[in-house]
Design an enzyme around this catalytic site. Sequence first.
Site, PDB file in Angstrom:
ATOM      1  N   GLY A 197       1.270   1.897   5.736  1.00 13.01           N
ATOM      2  CA  GLY A 197       0.689   0.933   4.804  1.00 13.01           C
ATOM      3  C   GLY A 197       0.117   1.606   3.577  1.00 13.01           C
ATOM      4  O   GLY A 197       0.313   1.154   2.444  1.00 13.01           O
ATOM      5  N   TYR A 198      -0.594   2.699   3.805  1.00 15.05           N
ATOM      6  CA  TYR A 198      -1.191   3.444   2.693  1.00 15.05           C
ATOM      7  C   TYR A 198      -0.102   3.993   1.774  1.00 15.05           C
ATOM      8  O   TYR A 198      -0.207   3.887   0.542  1.00 15.05           O
ATOM      9  CB  TYR A 198      -2.049   4.580   3.253  1.00 15.05           C
ATOM     10  N   ALA A 199       0.943   4.579   2.363  1.00 20.56           N
ATOM     11  CA  ALA A 199       2.025   5.135   1.555  1.00 20.56           C
ATOM     12  C   ALA A 199       2.704   4.052   0.721  1.00 20.56           C
ATOM     13  O   ALA A 199       3.002   4.252  -0.461  1.00 20.56           O
ATOM     14  CB  ALA A 199       3.046   5.832   2.453  1.00 20.56           C
TER      15      ALA A 199
ATOM     16  N   SER B 139       1.389   1.239  -0.289  1.00 23.16           N
ATOM     17  CA  SER B 139       0.479   0.752  -1.326  1.00 23.16           C
ATOM     18  C   SER B 139       0.381   1.739  -2.486  1.00 23.16           C
ATOM     19  O   SER B 139       0.315   1.332  -3.649  1.00 23.16           O
ATOM     20  CB  SER B 139      -0.907   0.492  -0.736  1.00 23.16           C
TER      21      SER B 139
END
Length: 255
Positions: free
Chosen positions: A159-161, A163
Site C-alpha cells: 500500500g505504501y509503495a 501510494s
Amino acid sequence: MILEQFDLSGKTALVTGCKRGIGFGMAVGLAEAGADIIGVSASLESTGSAIEKAVVALGRKFTAYRCDFSKRENLYAFIEKVKAEQGTPDILVNNAGTILRAPAADHTDEYWDKVIEVNQSAQFILAREFGKDMISRGRGKIIFTASLLTFQGGITVPGYAASKGAIGQLTMALSNEWAGQGVQVNALAPGYIDTDNTQALRENPERNAAILGRIPAGRWGKPADFKGPIVFLASAASDYVTGAVLLVDGGWMGR
C-alpha cells in the site's frame, strides 16, 4: 543576490505531519528561513508542542491544528477552517503519511484503504483545494513528500509503495497544469531516515546492516537533512524547478 532568493520572510507555510521526524525538520528549516508555520498532525497538541517551541524560539509564528487525514470529512473540515482563519498559505508541504507493514498476501483491505487515503487521496485533496487559490493568486509552492518507493517496490509495504508511486505521478501531473500559472509543484524523496516509520528496520540487525551497506553516505539520514532541500523548493530560488522529485537519500538511488 542569490541568498536573498532563499529568504522566506513574510511567507506562511502549511506543513502537514510536522509533530516529529521529517516534517519537524522541514518546519524548522522553513522557520529558520523566515516563514511562519501552520502545523497539522493527527495528534498535535494545541499548545506547547516541541515543534511550536522550536518555531517560536526562532521568532516565527506557529499555529497548530489537529486532523486525522484518514477520515475524509475531517480533512475537508480542516481545510475550511484553515482558509477561514489563516487564508491560503504561500507554501504547502504535503508531508503527512502513514505506513502499515504486512506481506502482500496478508495486506488487508483495511491496511490498503487507510494508507491510500492518508498518503494519496488526502494529498491530492489538499493540493487541489489550496492549489486552486494559489492559481487565482498567481503564485504558490507545493511540495510533496515522496519516497524511495516512488521508484522501487519495497518489501511488505504494498500500500505504501503504491501510494508513493502515485505521489511521483501526481507531482508531475499537477506541475503540467499549474506551472504556467505561477505554481511550482515538486517533491522530496527521502531515503532511509531515522524516524518512527523506520524504527522496525533499524531494530532488525540484518536489515539495518544491509541498508547501511548500500548507502554511499554510510549513515541513516536525519530530519535536519531536509532543511536545505525544503527551503530551496519553497523559495524563489526554485522558480524554474517544477515537476521534479528531488532525492534526499545519501546516494542510495545512485548505487
